[in-house]
Every structure is written in C-alpha cells, then in structure tokens.
Write a protein that holds these residues in place. Structure first.
Motif, PDB file in Angstrom:
ATOM      1  N   SER B   2      -0.169  60.500 -34.665  1.00 44.23           N
ATOM      2  CA  SER B   2      -0.123  59.470 -35.693  1.00 44.23           C
ATOM      3  C   SER B   2       1.311  59.002 -35.882  1.00 44.23           C
ATOM      4  CB  SER B   2      -0.664  60.043 -37.004  1.00 44.23           C
ATOM      5  OG  SER B   2       0.014  61.228 -37.304  1.00 44.23           O
ATOM      6  N   TRP B   6       1.990  51.764 -30.065  1.00 40.91           N
ATOM      7  CA  TRP B   6       1.556  51.790 -28.669  1.00 40.91           C
ATOM      8  C   TRP B   6       2.744  51.674 -27.734  1.00 40.91           C
ATOM      9  CZ3 TRP B   6      -2.668  53.619 -26.865  1.00 40.91           C
ATOM     10  CH2 TRP B   6      -3.793  53.633 -27.673  1.00 40.91           C
ATOM     11  N   VAL B 108       3.617  68.532 -29.779  1.00 35.12           N
ATOM     12  CA  VAL B 108       2.376  69.282 -29.922  1.00 35.12           C
ATOM     13  C   VAL B 108       2.679  70.536 -30.731  1.00 35.12           C
ATOM     14  CG1 VAL B 108       0.534  70.473 -28.691  1.00 35.12           C
ATOM     15  CG2 VAL B 108       1.527  68.417 -27.732  1.00 35.12           C
ATOM     16  N   ASP B 109       1.763  70.860 -31.650  1.00 35.74           N
ATOM     17  CA  ASP B 109       1.968  71.980 -32.549  1.00 35.74           C
ATOM     18  C   ASP B 109       2.101  73.299 -31.777  1.00 35.74           C
ATOM     19  OD1 ASP B 109       2.373  72.846 -35.059  1.00 35.74           O
ATOM     20  OD2 ASP B 109       0.269  73.138 -35.550  1.00 35.74           O
ATOM     21  N   ALA B 110       1.186  73.541 -30.840  1.00 37.29           N
ATOM     22  CA  ALA B 110       1.164  74.810 -30.104  1.00 37.29           C
ATOM     23  C   ALA B 110       1.581  74.567 -28.657  1.00 37.29           C
ATOM     24  CB  ALA B 110      -0.219  75.432 -30.168  1.00 37.29           C
ATOM     25  N   LEU B 113       1.580  77.377 -25.922  1.00 45.11           N
ATOM     26  CA  LEU B 113       0.232  77.716 -25.454  1.00 45.11           C
ATOM     27  C   LEU B 113      -0.298  76.642 -24.501  1.00 45.11           C
ATOM     28  CD1 LEU B 113      -1.610  80.062 -26.105  1.00 45.11           C
ATOM     29  CD2 LEU B 113      -2.754  78.640 -27.778  1.00 45.11           C
ATOM     30  N   LEU B 114      -0.014  75.373 -24.828  1.00 45.43           N
ATOM     31  CA  LEU B 114      -0.505  74.277 -23.987  1.00 45.43           C
ATOM     32  C   LEU B 114       0.092  74.369 -22.585  1.00 45.43           C
ATOM     33  CD1 LEU B 114      -2.090  71.672 -23.652  1.00 45.43           C
ATOM     34  CD2 LEU B 114      -0.106  70.420 -24.448  1.00 45.43           C
ATOM     35  N   ALA B 117      -1.611  77.015 -20.674  1.00 45.65           N
ATOM     36  CA  ALA B 117      -2.984  76.629 -20.334  1.00 45.65           C
ATOM     37  C   ALA B 117      -3.000  75.687 -19.139  1.00 45.65           C
ATOM     38  CB  ALA B 117      -3.658  75.972 -21.543  1.00 45.65           C
ATOM     39  N   VAL B 118      -2.131  74.650 -19.143  1.00 45.81           N
ATOM     40  CA  VAL B 118      -2.227  73.676 -18.050  1.00 45.81           C
ATOM     41  C   VAL B 118      -1.668  74.242 -16.745  1.00 45.81           C
ATOM     42  CG1 VAL B 118      -2.267  71.645 -19.508  1.00 45.81           C
ATOM     43  CG2 VAL B 118      -0.090  72.504 -18.703  1.00 45.81           C
ATOM     44  N   GLY B 120      -2.132  77.188 -15.710  1.00 45.22           N
ATOM     45  CA  GLY B 120      -3.256  77.917 -15.131  1.00 45.22           C
ATOM     46  C   GLY B 120      -4.272  76.995 -14.460  1.00 45.22           C
ATOM     47  N   VAL B 121      -4.353  75.738 -14.914  1.00 43.13           N
ATOM     48  CA  VAL B 121      -5.315  74.800 -14.327  1.00 43.13           C
ATOM     49  C   VAL B 121      -4.876  74.383 -12.921  1.00 43.13           C
ATOM     50  CG1 VAL B 121      -6.368  72.524 -14.598  1.00 43.13           C
ATOM     51  CG2 VAL B 121      -6.081  73.979 -16.578  1.00 43.13           C
ATOM     52  N   LEU B 170       4.376  78.866 -32.398  1.00 36.53           N
ATOM     53  CA  LEU B 170       3.935  78.627 -31.022  1.00 36.53           C
ATOM     54  C   LEU B 170       4.549  77.346 -30.464  1.00 36.53           C
ATOM     55  CD1 LEU B 170       0.147  79.544 -30.933  1.00 36.53           C
ATOM     56  CD2 LEU B 170       1.948  80.507 -29.534  1.00 36.53           C
TER      57      LEU B 170
END
Lengths: 173, 321
Positions: B2, B6, B108-110, B113-114, B117-118, B120-121, B170
């Motif tokens: 928020s 654009w 990003v708040d965490a 962790l993000l 996560a990515v 690992g993808v 985080l």
C-alpha cells in the motif's frame, strides 16, 4: 472490482485448474508438477488476502520441501517420460472421488457461506503482523502446537524404527 | 504494497531486474580474473579491450546465436520451462534483500523467511531439467542436487532462525539494524554453518557433485544448449550474489560501517563482493567431496552445530534482556 479482487480471481482460478490437472493427467511427474503449481498459487491466494506470513510458510513447507520430496521419491523409483495408461483409475473410483470431493466442498461451503458478508476486513492496512501470529501460536495455542510437534516426533521415530526393523530382518534372512 | 504508486512499483521492478542482470555478470568476470591470477595465468584478455572486461557479454551473444536443441525423447514442456524455474526464485530473493534501510526492492515483513522459501523453490528447476532430459546422467545429477538441498536446507534454516532470534525480528532490515560487532563472535558458528550450507545449496566447489564433470558429464544441464544453458549459468551466479548479500546482511551487519547513513548500500555491496571472492577462492583451492562425505558433513557436523548455536543464542537473548 478492485485490482485485489481481479488478482484474487486469477490466482484462485489457476489454483483450481492446476489442482484439477494434477489429478487428471496421465503423466506421473506432470501430476507432481501440477500439484506444485496448485500449492504455489495457493500461497499466492494467502498473500493477496493480506496474510504474507502464511503464504511464505506455505511456500517454504509445501512447495520447497514436500513437493521436492515427492518429485525426488518419484524420480528415484519410477518416473518414465510420457503418459502411463496403467495409472488410470477405474470408473467406480472416479465416481467415489467425485462424490467425496463434492461432499467436502458442500461441508466447507456450508460453514463459510453464511459468514460471507457479515464481516469485512480492510486489507490495504494490514492488522495481523508476523509478531501477532507468533504471540498467538506461542501464547494462546501453545499446547496444541506442542502436541503437534510431539506427534511429528513420534512419526519420525516410527519411520526410523520401521526402516531399521526391515533392514535388520533383511540382513538376518 | 500500500502507499506505492504504479510508477514507483515499475521503477523498483526495473531497478531489481537491472541489479539481477549486472551483479551476476560482475561476479562472473571476477571469477574469470581471480581464478586466473590464483592459477598464475591471465584469463580472458581480448574482448572489449581492457583486461577482457566484455568477455561475458561476448559469451552471452555467443549463447544467443546457438541452436536451441531439445532431445528427441525429452519431455518438451518441462525441459523448456526448467531454466526459468531455476532462475526466477533468485530474482524474487534479490528483490527483498536490502542494501540499506531504504534501498530495497520490496518491503516484506518476514523477508528472511521469504528468501529461504524461494531459494528452496529453485531446486525444482534442476529436478525438472534432470528428469525431462531423458538422460541417465542428467537424472543422476538431479537426484544428487535434490538430496544435497534437502540435507543442507535444515542447518541453513536453523542458523537463520538463530539470527532472527537474536534480532527479535524476521525482517532482513530489522536484523541488520539490530546487528552489533559483538555478533561476530556470538554468531560465529552460525555464520560458518550458513556459509558452508550456502555453498552446498549453490552446488559450488567443494559441493559440486550434481555437475561433477568427471563422473556425470554436466549433471542436469548436460542436454542444454544456447540461451537455456546460459540461464542455468546465470542462475548459478545470481545464486552467489544472493547468498553473499544475504550473508552480509545477516552476519556482517549489512550497511554497518563508517558514514553508514550516506554510503551504507556501498558497504553491503562491498561485503557481498568480498564473500563472492571467498566463494571463488574455495573453487580454486578445494577438491570435490564424495556424495557420502557430503551427507555426513551435513548431518554429523552442520545440524548439531546449528542446533547448538540456536541454544547459545536463546541463552544469550534471555540473559541480556
């Protein structure tokens, strides 16, 4: 329709379609890959709904770990390229699966549909932060959380024991 | 997201994409030169004039011109998609790693962790490539890569949890802001574990069994040509950038240093570059581990050290409160 609504619909349709493809394709590895798309776009759904942390955890656990293990196990054992007619389910199984799926859908719909429209949350100013989720898990819900971890531990030890027993028997015979 | 217009979103995306295209090339060129000098030779010297600075651009043009071959027995769609699946996660990771408190692609708040996560993808791209190539060496390489990632993800997540615990957040920005020089000692075992696990996740020497050329040709990437092959190479160098910057932010305080308010982003980049050079240094000076040695290292050494570090951090946090 706001941008968020449109994105949610798009991500939701991708989730549903890839889920459908995961169970209907006759390529074993493709099924796992579609499952990956399905679980990944579900993480997208959570993020569109303003739950960043849940989305990230979904990505970390399901996409990054569980599906990787599924793919790994598939490729380690038997994963030929191309369609496999022998994994086709007979008609009665399809009917039962469709019935069960419809029943689950009806159950979830019965629980959620009456609530729709009663409450609204302003997603543009998120109120639930990572810290609040953490204090909820380790405060209010700490006992269920600990119970679940014990359950996982038991499963882990059980799997280990089973594999040891099988190995020991094999070496004896 | 928020409060962003654009235009701002587009500008940020373009900036992240530019960093994603430039920084890996910089690391690649550094690798050419550093490796060459460590081995007493010159490295590329002609392309572009001064010390062959344009060698990687020339390589890129060469890759674009090559024929895009798909093996006849391969699974076409998965084969074609795999390089993209390997590349995009690192782009996402780079978007949330901060260079300074305000210099970050997406807040990003965490974010810690993000990033985990990515990263690992990304392995799924390697798995897809190895399976879809219809080549036993490719499949073996993919199996090795997956086994390696599954083993090394655990210690890595544990030490990042330790740092997050020490900082009480985080968010990568928050972790770097909470950093003090005292962490260099307190989090030292965790930092070492993170570095080793990061090397293993990148499949760099001494953990390059998935692409061991003397055993399985080039592992999952054996059948790839042209631009798709170049994408896998780009993914590897982008991975080095992501791991080096992540290490700098988590364990070296990121932008901490003299005049941090103005040139903080330069400090982060500099620390990252030094770490990238260390990664290259490892490639020149270490032999490849065997597959069983690799698994042993992960489970017998790294996981216990990471758990110990987590306990030490927890005690420290409680004592200092």
């Amino acid at each position: 329709m706001t941008t968020r609504d449109i994105v949610f619909v798009v991500v939701g349709v991708i989730t549903a379609l890839s889920g459908l493809l995961a169970v209907s394709t006759r390529h074993v590895v493709h099924a796992a890959l579609w499952l990956l798309v399905c679980l990944g776009s579900l993480a997208g759904c959570y993020i569109v709904l303003g739950q960043e942390l849940v989305g990230i955890v979904q990505l970390l656990v399901y996409v990054g770990a569980i599906v990787v293990l599924v793919l790994f196990a598939l490729m380690l054992t038997r994963a030929p390229i191309g369609p496999q007619p022998d994994i086709d389910a007979p008609v009665w199984q399809r009917v039962v699966a469709a019935l069960l799926g419809a029943a689950t859908t009806a159950l979830v719909a019965a629980a959620t549909l009456p609530v729709i429209g009663q409450q609204s949350v302003d997603l543009d100013t998120p109120v639930v932060t990572t810290q609040q989720i953490a204090s909820a898990i380790f405060g209010t819900w700490v006992w269920p959380f600990e119970l679940l971890s014990v359950l996982l531990l038991v499963a882990l030890v059980g799997a280990f024991a089973v594999s040891r027993v099988v190995l020991a028997r094999r070496s004896r015979s | 997201m928020s409060g962003l217009t654009w235009l701002e979103v587009v500008l940020r995306a373009v900036a992240v994409l530019a960093a994603f295209l430039v920084l890996p090339l910089l690391v690649g060129q550094t690798e050419h030169k550093v490796m060459a000098h460590m081995q007493g030779r010159l490295g590329p010297m002609y392309a572009g004039g001064f010390h062959g600075w344009a060698q990687l651009l020339a390589d890129g043009i060469k890759f674009v011109q090559k024929e895009d071959v798909v093996p006849a027995r391969a699974d076409r769609s998965a084969f074609r998609l795999a390089p993209g699946v390997a590349l995009v996660p690192y782009l996402v990771a780079l978007a949330v790693i901060p260079l300074a408190p305000g210099v970050v692609g997406a807040k990003v708040d965490a974010s810690a962790l993000l990033v985990l996560a990515v990263i690992g993808v990304g392995i799924i791209g390697t798995l897809m490539a190895g399976w879809a190539s219809a080549n036993k060496y490719s499949l073996l390489g993919a199996m090795r890569a997956a086994a390696q990632l599954v083993s090394y993800e655990l210690p890595m997540v544990l030490v990042v949890a330790s740092v997050a615990l020490a900082a009480g957040t985080l968010s990568l920005v928050g972790i770097a802001q909470a950093w003090t020089p005292w962490w260099l000692l307190w989090q030292l075992p965790g930092a070492l574990v993170f570095f080793v696990a990061g090397l293993a996740e990148l499949q760099r020497v001494p953990f390059d069994m998935p692409v061991a050329d003397s055993e399985i040709v080039f592992g999952p990437y054996t059948e790839y040509t042209g631009l798709r092959f170049a994408f896998f190479l780009l993914a590897e160098y982008a991975g080095i950038v992501v791991m080096a910057l992540l290490f700098a932010v988590l364990f070296l305080g990121g932008w901490a240093g003299p005049w941090a308010a103005t040139v903080g982003w330069l400090w982060t980049l500099l620390k990252g570059l030094v770490l990238a050079v260390v990664v290259i240094w490892f490639r020149v000076s270490w032999p490849r581990l065997r597959e069983d040695q690799l698994q042993r290292l992960a489970w017998v050494w790294l996981v216990p050290i990471a758990l110990l570090q987590l306990a030490v951090t927890a005690v420290g946090v409680v004592m200092m409160r």
